[in-house]
Design an enzyme around this catalytic site. Structure first.
Site: not given
Lengths: 133, 408, 377
Positions: C71-72, C138, C166, C186-188, C224, C311
């Site tokens: 995300g960042t 968030n 979020q 963001s995935a996590h 990659t 963060c």
């Protein structure tokens, strides 16, 4: 990039690989492409007295699509008149082998190879292109 | 492991990517499971556990290059590391010095970054390489000027595997008070590297080239004397402010474990790979004539072989050896008819550049695979040479260069 | 001690089992998606299949999804690469957006963007501006009226970036309905792994790359591709999309939690309570007890929550979000964030409420009295 079955067949079992006697009067030889570009095709036709192509041979330095394109045209030109052979278009080759877009230049080279072979034959026979058409 | 399936091709492309070592996967998995905390969560056990894992990994990465853990910052991969090292240092110092030296055989991301910096007003010198692929030190010395800020020369080349004289380059840079960055994506874990002994100021590291995971890399940034850079990704202030963003704990753990394994096993593994590589080379050249090695054979990664098979086009060859996963120096697949810029930089003629294969051996390569691959390559080259008009001409003694080719 | 209870899902949430399986499968394979051999082609196919799933999560076209490292990075890429010189961000944005911001759009007491102020800030300067407004905050979970922000922005010719890190996977997100030109994922945060994210573009949006090199992601992000991360991200996106209704059900638990906390401490303030919020988030101040003290005590009692965002690398600073909302500094100081997730059970919430109430009774303004008013359950 997925290759068609026809293309793979021509690459794995190329037809008419070989060499005809290029000094012979009834053999036309076309050599097109350049090593620096990664493609060279040599295509030869043997023409009978009636102006029909009775044999064709090729050798190609190039990728699978280039090898398949040249193999295919040697099959196609056999039994055709030189005029009919010279009329083969690269789009027909590309379509038949389902060449991916980045490989279209291989079919262009194959068309050029036939034209060059026909031109060489006509030159040997002293046939002007205009007269033939 | 990767060839568990008998029908699966033999993987010989270890410079493109390496499989993740199962031991690395094992180390990572708990962090995809119960140990899922955000390493920047300062308030609870989940966060602390993750943070501790990230720091252990950082020490493992530092260890393999002789650095202090505090000098290692995590990135998303070597491409980001290279971008950050060059843009970061250049932008920080742009008012003081604006000349960059790199080399024509660098990885694309270094070259593209340098071209971009030229647009921002930096001057870039692209050093040529010698026929063996190595930078000439006198040429480097001569290229350094008053306003030279940084020299970026890769440790080992991704296509031809040649190892640059990093220690000598480092010494020259230090002597001239110029920063030295090296893209060591291909070299870490393959050859010994020491940032102190080699006077390296910045070093890019990749996870997936060292049997670690994809999506993670690192940048070594020297603390004494301190190298300063402008970050590309700002935000939470992680990684000493040089690179913000949540650290991906499992990936960090994976890279750390990969470095630890490589550090332990490098010596014996390098010896094994060198023997396999030489075995492959001998087996091929014993059977085939007119096979040429691209790049220096001594100053070379033990697992790399880059060969030109004269009169046989590389991509056509690759199609015939589909039982082998290798890469070709002929770039025709990318729609451009240009062969590899690395081979061209060595002065390899275009027609030979079109005939090259890169054979990358690695940790899971076996002697059996090497023999099989060599035999398959030889058989296919023989078949294609029989089909090649150039081979025919060469056999007839015709000089191919004497022909006027209609280049298209 | 029993296993600690994790109530910090906005910091990161455990990887969904389906995503973990996808990840493990991808890690067992090998292949660089740029390689032309079979290994490479299989890797390429996996990346492109993943692109479809991520696009579907936000109603975008697959070709408009750019995979990144998180995300960042996506936020940095969006704001640096969209071609606008001036970045106008809401005052409650994530630090990665604030770092790029030139000017801030104020928010009201509930943390909602002041549209009239935005209109003024854009007046005559829209053409060189990108407006960045997050979909969900968030810290408070407050949802921004991004579609209305976009309406104002578009009227002035400004671009719109929306940080949906979020929100995605927690509430329905539709790129077109939001009117965003660039959207960060963001995935996590949605059950995928760390180290993967995406920037999604509206059709036709230009983007200059932050990372240059091999031409991956259509030249918009070199490097990659993180294939296992991307495959697991996509799987998590698919699962989260399917489970949106279940996730919405967390609002019931969250509301139950807030009722209990208020019952224990009537003076407890819930931030952004009057605004639309994510179903899983509560940001609540315990009167008289610093957030840092609470989270430490709660951790010892087996509850993982946070004071502010995750963060800020160790530094204990007052929340910029609560400050922007005009919160009383004493209230802000006592704020903690409790964020529920797909693993949260009712008993977790009840146990937490009881622990919080006991803590309030021990340390808070109502010391001594609170224990009696705490619910027995």
């Amino acid at each position: 990039m997925a290759y068609s079955d026809k293309l793979i067949d021509h690459y794995e079992n190329p037809r008419n690989v070989g060499t005809l006697d290029k000094s012979s009067e009834d053999v036309g030889t076309g050599l097109v492409g350049a090593p620096a570009c990664g493609d060279v095709m040599k295509l030869q036709i043997k023409v009978d007295a009636q102006g029909i192509i009775e044999d064709a041979k090729f050798k190609t330095f190039g990728c699978g699509s280039a090898i398949a394109s040249s193999s295919l045209v040697t099959e196609w030109v056999k039994g055709k008149s030189v005029d009919e052979a010279a009329a083969i278009r690269n789009t027909e080759i590309a379509e038949h082998l389902a060449l991916p877009p980045v490989k279209i230049h291989c079919s262009v080279l194959a068309e050029d190879a036939i034209k060059a072979a026909v031109a060489d034959y006509r030159e040997k026979k002293g046939i002007k292109k205009d007269a033939a058409e | 492991m990767i060839n568990a399936n008998q029908n699966s091709p033999v993987y010989l492309d270890y410079q493109a990517t390496t499989p993740t070592d199962p031991r690395v996967v094992e180390a990572m998995m708990p962090y995809f499971g119960g140990k899922f905390g955000n390493p920047h969560s300062r308030n609870h056990h989940f966060g602390w556990e993750a943070e501790a894992a990230v720091e252990t990994a950082r020490a493992q990465i530092a260890s393999i290059i002789g650095a202090n853990p505090k000098e290692v910052i995590y990135t998303s991969g070597a491409t980001e590391s290279n971008n950050l090292a060059l843009k970061g240092v250049a932008r920080f110092h742009k008012d003081r010095k604006n000349h960059i030296i790199t080399c024509v055989t660098e990885h694309k991301c270094v070259l593209d970054t340098c071209r971009h910096l030229e647009q921002e007003g930096f001057e870039v010198t692209y050093l040529p390489v010698q026929e063996n692929g190595l930078v000439d030190l006198d040429t480097l010395r001569a290229a350094i000027r008053e306003n030279t800020l940084i020299v970026s020369i890769m440790a080992a080349n991704n296509e031809i595997g040649v190892i640059q004289p990093i220690a000598e380059i480092g010494a020259i840079c230090r002597e001239n008070k110029v920063y030295f960055h090296t893209d060591a994506a291909q070299a870490v874990g393959k050859i010994p590297l020491d940032v102190e002994a080699m006077n390296i100021d910045l070093m890019s590291i990749s996870g997936h080239k060292v049997y670690g995971p994809m999506g993670i890399g690192a940048l070594y940034v020297r603390r004494r004397p301190r190298v300063r850079l402008v970050p590309m990704i700002n935000g939470g202030g992680q990684e000493r402010g040089m690179r913000s963003g949540t650290l991906p704990t499992p990936l960090c753990v994976g890279l750390g474990e990969a470095c630890a394994i490589a550090e332990r096993e490098m010596g014996a593994e390098a010896e094994r790979l060198r023997m396999l590589r030489d075995r492959m080379y001998t087996r091929i050249t014993d059977r085939l004539a007119e096979v040429y090695v691209n790049g220096d054979m001594d100053q070379r990664l033990p697992g790399n072989l880059n060969l030109s098979f004269a009169y046989v086009e590389g991509e056509g060859l690759m199609m015939g050896i589909k039982e082998l996963a290798v890469s070709s120096g002929s770039a025709c697949t990318s729609a451009s008819l240009e062969p590899s810029y690395v081979l061209r930089a060595l002065g390899v003629e275009e027609e030979l550049a079109h005939t090259s294969l890169r054979l990358g051996l690695g940790r899971f390569t076996t002697e059996e695979e090497v023999d099989y691959a060599a035999d398959r390559i030889c058989a296919e080259v023989e078949r294609l040479r029989e089909m090649s008009p150039l081979w025919e001409m060469a056999q007839e003694g015709i000089d191919i260069k004497s022909i006027e080719w209609a280049e298209h | 001690m029993t296993d600690p209870v994790y109530l910090d899902h906005n910091a990161t949430t455990p990887v969904r089992p389906e995503a973990a399986a996808a990840l493990a499968a991808a890690m067992a394979a090998t292949g660089n998606p740029s390689s032309v051999h079979g290994f490479g082609r299989a890797a390429r196919e996996a990346v492109e299949a993943a692109r479809d799933d991520v696009a579907a999560l936000v109603g975008a076209r697959a070709g408009d999804v750019v995979f990144t490292g998180g995300g960042t990075e996506s936020n940095a890429l969006a704001l640096a690469g969209c071609g606008r010189r001036r970045v106008l961000a809401s005052a409650v944005e994530h630090p990665s957006v604030l770092a790029a911001a030139d000017e801030l759009i104020p928010v009201d007491g509930d943390g909602v963007v002041d549209l009239a102020a935005l209109d003024r800030l854009l007046d005559g300067r829209g053409a060189d501006t990108v407006v960045s407004a997050m979909l969900a905050n968030n810290e408070t979970g407050v949802l921004q009226p991004v579609a209305r922000v976009a309406e104002v922005a578009r009227r002035h010719g400004a671009l719109v970036h929306c940080d949906a890190v979020q929100a995605a996977g927690k509430v329905a997100v539709d790129m077109a309905a939001l009117g965003a030109d660039l959207l960060t994922l963001s995935a996590h945060k949605l059950g995928g792994p760390m180290g993967a994210g995406a920037l999604v573009l509206a059709p036709g949006t230009d983007l200059a790359p932050l990372l240059r090199g091999g031409g991956q992601e259509r030249g918009r992000r070199a490097g990659t591709e993180n294939l296992p991360g991307i495959a697991a991200f996509a799987t998590a996106a698919r699962v989260a999309r399917r489970e949106l209704e279940t996730f919405a059900g967390l609002a019931r638990l969250r509301d139950r939690l807030e009722r209990r906390l208020r019952a224990a401490a009537p003076a407890a303030r819930v931030f952004g309570a009057a605004a639309p919020r994510l179903p899983n988030t509560t940001c609540v101040a315990m009167p008289g007890v610093p957030g840092a003290t609470q989270v430490m005590a709660l951790d010892l009692a087996g509850y993982a929550v946070s004071a502010g965002a995750a963060c800020s690398s160790g530094k204990v600073a007052p929340s910029h979000v609560l400050a922007a909302m005009g919160a009383d500094p004493a209230d802000a100081d006592g704020a903690i964030r409790v964020s529920l997730g797909w693993t949260t059970k009712e008993s977790d919430v009840d146990g937490f409420a009881a622990t919080w109430a006991a803590l309030y009774g021990r340390l808070g303004h109502g010391a001594g009295a609170a224990l009696k008013t705490a619910p027995a359950a």
